[in-house]
Design an enzyme around this catalytic site. Sequence first.
Site: not given
Ligand code: MRU
Length: 351
Positions: A48-50, A86, A241, A251-252
Amino acid sequence: MKNLIKPLEWRNGVLELLDQRKLPLEEVIVECHNLEDAFNSIKDMVVRGAPLIGYTGIFGMALYAKSENLSIEEISKAADYLNSARPTAVNLGYELGRCVEMAKECYEETGSFSSLEEKLVSFGFAQLEQIHKDNLEMAKIAKADLESKFGKRKYRIMTLCNTGYLACGPMGTALGVISHLASNDQIEHVYASETRPYMQGIRLTSYELKKQNIPHDVVVEGSFSYLMKNKLIDAIFIGADRIVKNGDTANKIGSSTLSIVAKHYGVPFYVVAPTSSFDFDADTGSSIPIEMRDQDEILFCKGMRIAPEGASALNPSFDVTDAAFIEGIICEKGLISPVSTNELLRVTGRS
Ligand code: MRU
């Protein structure tokens, strides 16, 4: 950084992913042997993570490139399929678009796709090397800006979700800023928001901070106002993201709330993300697709139902922070501040 298992490895033609769903209690590797495995690993958040899902996309396409008798149409279809895993992070589509371009070039040059797997794997590793340099560059820009605002000293920094090496490649983006400050002995304390419901903050950010011996407390999302009213935070750094043309940033979930509280109390709120997180086709944040995840992520905790039978939950995984609440966006090309379309285009060199 010592004792860190890489979140992504390519070994003997197999993509190995550190299963982030199991951290911090277990360090387990999931193997991907084909496109379907890569799709499921992104969708189910093994990885996970963009930025990291973007790189997983590249290696997923390398797995697909092993197939025989491929056509460019099939390769494009495979990229679209992976991209549907995603929807919010733009990095996945960005990297997959580049993979399809590479496939076209490969065919034009050699008349076949037989060297495509090797080309994609080299591309994936080159990207990981480049992001390490970019992350360091962004961290240096952030440090310089903090020093110009507060003087050269130790800072109290807040972050949300997980933007470290697990999410963004070596060092990380927003968490990379924190690591860089710590390596210069400029961190007094870090507050890591737990990030319900998936708990990336308490499970993953705290895991990374612990491995680096960086002093921190995990806090709940409900503490934002308490922390800032009581002047416990100098600055906030989050990842992204998707950043659109006017600077609105997905973002999250919880990031937008954090930015509003920060604006109210005058705490600078920064976004740190590589230019692969920018979407220049969208003018404002209203067109960003927001991923809705399964309600059971909220209703259950570690497999145990915590809500009454029959209760339902709404689980948007991201929100959009208005550009007006962002002090600065830091990308590898520089600091965008004030946040406006003009500045965004100027700093990134886009038109
Ligand atoms: O749902 P995730 O864990 O893939 O979410 C992405 C993230 O980790 C965050 O939104 C983050 O701040 C941006 S990606 C480094």
